[in-house]
Motif scaffolding. Structure first.
Motif, PDB file in Angstrom:
ATOM      1  N   ASP A  77       0.694  -1.124  -0.064  1.00  0.00           N
ATOM      2  CA  ASP A  77      -0.088   0.092  -0.079  1.00  0.00           C
ATOM      3  C   ASP A  77       0.713   1.287  -0.192  1.00  0.00           C
ATOM      4  N   ALA A  78       1.865   1.289  -0.850  1.00  0.00           N
ATOM      5  CA  ALA A  78       2.879   2.433  -0.895  1.00  0.00           C
ATOM      6  C   ALA A  78       2.220   3.214  -2.049  1.00  0.00           C
ATOM      7  N   ASP A  79       2.533   4.386  -1.931  1.00  0.00           N
ATOM      8  CA  ASP A  79       1.905   5.375  -3.003  1.00  0.00           C
ATOM      9  C   ASP A  79       2.942   5.202  -4.206  1.00  0.00           C
ATOM     10  N   ILE A  80       4.249   5.210  -4.028  1.00  0.00           N
ATOM     11  CA  ILE A  80       5.226   5.220  -5.156  1.00  0.00           C
ATOM     12  C   ILE A  80       6.094   4.095  -5.015  1.00  0.00           C
ATOM     13  N   GLY A 112      -6.787  -0.010 -11.363  1.00  0.00           N
ATOM     14  CA  GLY A 112      -7.327  -0.617 -12.502  1.00  0.00           C
ATOM     15  C   GLY A 112      -6.335  -0.098 -13.767  1.00  0.00           C
ATOM     16  N   GLU A 113      -5.282   0.678 -13.574  1.00  0.00           N
ATOM     17  CA  GLU A 113      -4.316   1.099 -14.614  1.00  0.00           C
ATOM     18  C   GLU A 113      -2.969   0.418 -14.524  1.00  0.00           C
ATOM     19  N   SER A 114      -2.142   0.431 -15.454  1.00  0.00           N
ATOM     20  CA  SER A 114      -0.836  -0.167 -15.206  1.00  0.00           C
ATOM     21  C   SER A 114      -0.179   0.277 -14.210  1.00  0.00           C
ATOM     22  N   ILE A 115       0.405  -0.725 -13.547  1.00  0.00           N
ATOM     23  CA  ILE A 115       1.080  -0.242 -12.298  1.00  0.00           C
ATOM     24  C   ILE A 115       2.393   0.792 -12.531  1.00  0.00           C
ATOM     25  N   MET A 116       2.932   0.835 -13.754  1.00  0.00           N
ATOM     26  CA  MET A 116       3.796   1.956 -14.275  1.00  0.00           C
ATOM     27  C   MET A 116       3.490   3.434 -13.887  1.00  0.00           C
ATOM     28  N   GLU A 117       2.056   3.629 -13.717  1.00  0.00           N
ATOM     29  CA  GLU A 117       1.755   4.962 -13.399  1.00  0.00           C
ATOM     30  C   GLU A 117       2.159   5.485 -12.094  1.00  0.00           C
ATOM     31  N   ARG A 118       2.681   4.446 -11.193  1.00  0.00           N
ATOM     32  CA  ARG A 118       3.104   5.035 -10.045  1.00  0.00           C
ATOM     33  C   ARG A 118       4.611   4.461  -9.713  1.00  0.00           C
ATOM     34  N   THR A 119       5.339   4.062 -10.694  1.00  0.00           N
ATOM     35  CA  THR A 119       6.565   3.350 -10.770  1.00  0.00           C
ATOM     36  C   THR A 119       7.639   3.973 -11.464  1.00  0.00           C
TER      37      THR A 119
END
Length: 595
Positions: free
Chosen positions: A258-261, A290-297
């Motif tokens: 449950d981290a943001d980034i 529901g989006e790609s995890i890359m949105e916060r990676t």
């Protein structure tokens, strides 16, 4: 950052030893200064100065470099550019974007391409928070940019800037090089604020106050969340030999925590493995949006065939990025895979510097470097008044799975959660292959109040009781090997039955099952609670003289094991049905034995 030379200070190459270059005429250079080496202007960093002689570690291949070529000063330390465009991006060890490098050279990374970084031309929608006449202080947010669908990029006043706003742009679309705010300090010096900051990677970013961790990093992985929790702002190590599941475990933590980034560093791993990560990550769906995890990676890839000095720098590049997002008030989880390869890079560079080797050839300062890295984790009050955290999870790859080697031993001294992967569990297809006998968490006491308030009052007591049963099983297995299970008393045979239930039904978790890959804390607690209920029912039966062979009901035990698959994560009514089945069977059994 660019290839621009800040002044005319020049040195001359006198010796080349792999990534280590020796130069003369280096008196005017500074320690840790970034330099451009040779005709190709390879990127390097000054690591030793001895009078007129300096030593540089070069972050690119030095093939073709010759004595007599120039060493040019940049007047600044090795730094990263922190601003919009980092998320969804993939960088090498010194923050050069791999996609842009691929456009220049599709097959390999060429030498001398300079310090490219985040896109300087892309336009971002800027929302201002300051006006002319406002007073600003270090760390204050002066504007925002919606960097991805999930993450608002908060633009901060640099830590060394305070004063009065004399110029300020309004909302609009700008690139990162646009001056958005001009601040005048007490000495009438003007500071231009852009969308990015440049920060030396080896210097920790300042904070207002360091907090004691008080919340867990919830991962959805049962053995971690309930038995060996990681705190938000905490440190964890995942040591294990080849094939024990280090990378898969880190993927699970990156996807479900449950981290943001997420900052993911592939440090010295095999090229094919890192390629798989780079290809798989964009396809992972973030359960939050529901989006790609890359949105916060942010991904940093420095494979084993890339320059060894850049591997050493990649860890610092990643942790500096993590600190920047932390300073905005986000919770950051940083995955380093693996710190052993980073330590090997230190060893190789130390050997070329002809430093005195310590244990197994590692430099004597290995322990302090590991400590410095993990100390940059933490839960803090930021300069802008927000709460932020960095949780570091470092994989360790000891040769032959030997946990007594220097990297694992020194890492163990500085991390509070130790998740020891076991090759025997992995070979038995028990995943995650975390050995509950060797693993530990130093955060249990700190997190007790949180678990009691947010999960259940007896959650930590339940955890300790179930762990004790596993320890009892371990001791009993030694006796079983000598005399066989049938020779044990019934109460000890019952412990073995329940311990196996915990191992298979709770500790084992299927990454590829839609229901079991992530389990909310409430379900974890209720799963463990029903196992404890079954254990207590059996103890009552044992007191009435019922043998273990009769107490053991195969259907009930199978149903308890299968509840991790059969009971949805949003509807726990099936656990209540299981409890009724247990009551009916054992109550009837006890009535028959009483009669």
């Amino acid at each position: 950052m660019s290839n621009e030379v800040k002044n005319e200070v020049k040195g001359v190459i006198s010796g080349i030893n792999g990534p280590v270059v020796t130069g003369t005429n280096m008196t005017a250079f500074q320690m840790r200064e970034m330099v451009m080496v040779g005709k190709k202007k390879l990127i390097g960093e000054v690591i030793v100065l001895d009078g007129d002689i300096g030593t540089i570690q070069v972050y690119e291949e030095t093939e073709g470099l010759m004595p007599g070529e120039e060493i040019l000063s940049t007047g600044m330390p090795l730094s990263v550019k922190l601003g919009p465009g980092m998320l969804k991006n993939m960088f090498d060890g010194i923050q050069r974007p791999l996609e842009k490098i691929q456009e220049i050279s599709p097959v390999f990374i060429p030498e001398g391409i300079g310090l490219m970084s985040i896109d300087e031309e892309k336009m971002w929608d800027y929302k201002a928070r300051l006006s002319v006449g406002d007073t600003v202080k270090p760390g204050q947010i002066f504007g925002t940019v919606q960097e991805t669908l999930m993450i608002e990029h908060r633009l901060m006043v640099p830590p060394n800037v305070k004063g009065t706003v004399v110029e300020a742009r309004e909302d609009g679309s700008y690139n990162i090089e646009t001056v958005l705010v001009v601040v005048e300090d007490e000495r009438k010096r003007r500071h231009e604020l852009k969308m990015y900051q440049e920060w030396p990677v080896r210097t920790p970013r300042p904070t207002r106050f360091r907090r004691e961790p008080e919340k867990p990093l919830v991962t959805g992985q049962r053995i971690i969340d309930f038995f060996f929790p990681i705190a938000k702002g905490g440190t964890a190590a995942i040591p294990g030999g080849f094939g024990t599941g280090k990378t898969t475990t880190q993927h699970q933590l990156a996807k479900w925590s449950d981290a943001d980034i997420i900052i993911y560093i592939g440090c010295g791993e095999r090229g094919n493995e890192m390629t798989e990560v780079i290809e798989d990550f964009p396809g992972l769906i973030d359960p939050k949006s529901g989006e790609s995890i890359m949105e916060r990676t942010v991904m940093i890839a420095n494979t084993s065939n890339m320059p060894v000095a850049a591997r050493e720098a990649s860890i610092y590049t990643g942790i500096t990025m993590a600190e920047y997002f932390r300073d905005m008030g986000y919770d950051v989880a940083m995955m380093a895979d693996s710190t052993s390869r980073w330590a090997e890079a230190l060893r190789e560079i130390s050997g070329r510097l002809e430093e005195m080797p310590a244990e197994e050839g590692y430099p004597a300062y290995l322990s302090s470097r590991i400590a410095e890295f993990y100390e940059r984790a933490g839960s803090v009050d930021t300069l802008c008044g927000e709460e932020g955290s960095i949780s570091i999870v470092g994989a360790v790859s000891p040769a032959g799975g030997d946990f007594s080697e220097p990297v694992t031993e020194n890492t163990k001294r500085y991390v509070n959660t130790f998740l020891a992967l076991d090759k025997n569990l992995a070979y038995a297809r028990h995943y995650p292959a975390i050995n509950w006998m060797e693993s530990y968490s130093g955060y249990v006491k700190l997190l007790t109040d949180w678990y009691e308030d947010n999960v259940a009052e007896d959650s930590i007591q339940l955890r300790n009781k179930m762990l004790d049963l596993l320890f009892q099983e371990n001791k009993l297995q030694e006796m079983v090997m000598l005399i066989g299970e049938d020779a044990l008393p019934d109460d000890q045979r019952w412990v073995l039955s329940i311990a196996k239930l915990i191992r298979v039904g709770f500790l084992q978790q299927n990454t590829f099952d839609d229901t079991d890959t992530y389990v909310p804390l409430e379900k974890q607690y209720r799963m463990l609670k029903i196992m404890d209920y079954l254990y207590e029912k059996g103890l009552v039966g044992l007191k009435q003289g019922i043998p273990t062979s009769v107490l053991y009901n195969e259907k009930i035990f199978d149903d308890v094991i299968k509840m991790k698959y059969n009971i949805p994560n949003d509807d726990f009514s099936g656990i209540d049905v299981l409890r009724q089945d247990i009551d009916e069977y054992y109550d009837d059994l006890m009535r028959r034995y009483q009669d």
